[in-house]
Motif scaffolding. Structure first.
Motif, PDB file in Angstrom:
ATOM      1  N   CYS A   1      -2.210  11.983   0.535  1.00 14.70           N
ATOM      2  CA  CYS A   1      -3.290  12.072  -0.440  1.00 14.70           C
ATOM      3  C   CYS A   1      -2.864  11.363  -1.721  1.00 14.70           C
ATOM      4  N   SER A   2      -3.841  10.970  -2.511  1.00 14.25           N
ATOM      5  CA  SER A   2      -3.585  10.380  -3.822  1.00 14.25           C
ATOM      6  C   SER A   2      -4.387  11.152  -4.862  1.00 14.25           C
ATOM      7  N   HIS A   3      -3.766  11.413  -6.019  1.00 19.17           N
ATOM      8  CA  HIS A   3      -4.432  12.142  -7.088  1.00 19.17           C
ATOM      9  C   HIS A   3      -4.204  11.415  -8.409  1.00 19.17           C
TER      10      HIS A   3
ATOM     11  N   THR B   1       2.909  12.436   0.301  1.00 18.04           N
ATOM     12  CA  THR B   1       2.948  12.616   1.748  1.00 18.04           C
ATOM     13  C   THR B   1       3.872  13.783   2.059  1.00 18.04           C
TER      14      THR B   1
ATOM     15  N   HIS C   1       0.879   9.493  -5.336  1.00 19.32           N
ATOM     16  CA  HIS C   1       0.670   9.333  -3.900  1.00 19.32           C
ATOM     17  C   HIS C   1       1.635  10.277  -3.190  1.00 19.32           C
TER      18      HIS C   1
ATOM     19  N   ALA D   1       6.569  12.365  -3.492  1.00 24.15           N
ATOM     20  CA  ALA D   1       5.549  11.872  -4.426  1.00 24.15           C
ATOM     21  C   ALA D   1       6.009  10.534  -4.997  1.00 24.15           C
ATOM     22  N   TRP D   2       5.141   9.552  -4.901  1.00 27.57           N
ATOM     23  CA  TRP D   2       5.363   8.236  -5.501  1.00 27.57           C
ATOM     24  C   TRP D   2       4.341   8.141  -6.640  1.00 27.57           C
TER      25      TRP D   2
ATOM     26  N   ALA E   1      -1.467   7.299 -10.852  1.00 29.11           N
ATOM     27  CA  ALA E   1      -1.756   7.984  -9.593  1.00 29.11           C
ATOM     28  C   ALA E   1      -0.485   8.548  -8.987  1.00 29.11           C
TER      29      ALA E   1
ATOM     30  N   ASP F   1       0.849  -1.196   0.000  1.00 31.61           N
ATOM     31  CA  ASP F   1       0.000   0.000   0.000  1.00 31.61           C
ATOM     32  C   ASP F   1       0.884   1.245   0.000  1.00 31.61           C
ATOM     33  N   PRO F   2       0.713   2.147  -0.977  1.00 33.03           N
ATOM     34  CA  PRO F   2       1.576   3.339  -1.045  1.00 33.03           C
ATOM     35  C   PRO F   2       1.549   4.177   0.230  1.00 33.03           C
ATOM     36  N   GLY F   3       0.377   4.337   0.803  1.00 33.19           N
ATOM     37  CA  GLY F   3       0.285   5.134   2.018  1.00 33.19           C
ATOM     38  C   GLY F   3       1.077   4.529   3.160  1.00 33.19           C
TER      39      GLY F   3
END
Length: 250
Positions: free
Chosen positions: A186-188, A123, A121, A113-114, A119, A77-79
């Motif tokens: 957040c994810s965009h 933090t 991701h 940013a990943w 997407a 999970d990226p988060g």
């Protein structure tokens, strides 16, 4: 989507040392990337140590995940991965603070940013920012962790007052400055033709965003764009270090 990245960190027009750090890593096929900006603080050599320690730790944690097989990545999970990286960076900086009294005030902002599979991701802690650039328009995807931002949101001041607030750079969150660590994730969605721009406050405090948009429209490569943004900050007599990382999706 293929990705390409360019980035620069500069001392700015006033400072004698650079406590910012930029870093990024692309997979061999260019389909995934991790990029970051850290802006250190803390006197002596503290800011430089904190930002470098944070950047190195995040890349140490995330690069192996970035190069995992697709099957293994589906279980990552990226988060959670980003939270793990930030927490380890926070622990390492706190430990250095405890063992060296000259570094007892150090810490750093950090935005990561990943980007993968359509997407981004993101933090962050502090006031280093991440922007989405789409169709020539800038959209800030992060919220500054600052006293001034809190005052703007509660109505104590308005945008016209910000430049006159003496403590406008005081952070409410930073890596290595608090335990437990508080983060924003957040994810965009991102698409072909988009760019992500990460920067330190040396850029945001010196160059109006409208000028950024014009620069990005006029430049024909990532390298020329980041160079032009740095030059604009120097022309505006940026009083802090200035860092920019620009990723484009093709």
């Amino acid at each position: 989507m293929k990705m390409e990245v360019a980035g620069i960190s500069h001392t700015g027009a006033v400072r004698e040392s650079n406590q910012d750090v930029v870093a990024w890593q692309l997979t061999d096929d260019g389909n995934a990337a991790v990029l970051l900006v850290a802006d250190g603080m803390g006197g002596y050599q503290g800011g430089e140590i904190a930002s470098r320690l944070a950047a190195d730790t995040v890349m140490e944690v995330l690069i192996p995940v970035l190069f995992q097989s697709e099957e293994a990545k589906r279980e990552s999970d990226p988060g959670d991965c980003l939270e793990t990286a930030f927490a380890l960076a926070n622990d390492r900086i706190l430990e250095r603070r405890r063992t060296d009294e000259r570094l007892d005030k150090m810490g750093t902002t950090l935005v990561v940013a990943w980007v993968e599979n359509g997407a981004a991701h993101i933090t962050h802690a502090g006031d280093s920012r991440c922007y989405l650039v789409r169709d020539g328009q800038l959209t800030c995807l992060t919220r500054d962790d600052t006293v001034v931002q809190n005052m703007l949101e509660d109505g104590s001041i308005n945008e016209a007052d910000v430049a006159n607030v003496p403590f406008r750079n005081v952070l409410t969150r930073a890596i290595g400055a608090m335990e437990p660590l508080e983060l924003t994730f957040c994810s965009h969605p991102v698409r072909r033709g988009d760019s992500l721009l990460l920067c330190s406050d040396g850029l945001t405090h010196s160059v109006p965003e409208a000028e950024w948009e014009q620069i990005l429209k006029e430049c024909d490569s990532r390298e020329s764009a980041v160079n032009a943004l740095i030059e604009a900050a120097l022309e505006h007599q940026a009083s802090d270090n200035v860092s920019v990382v620009l990723l484009t999706l093709k």
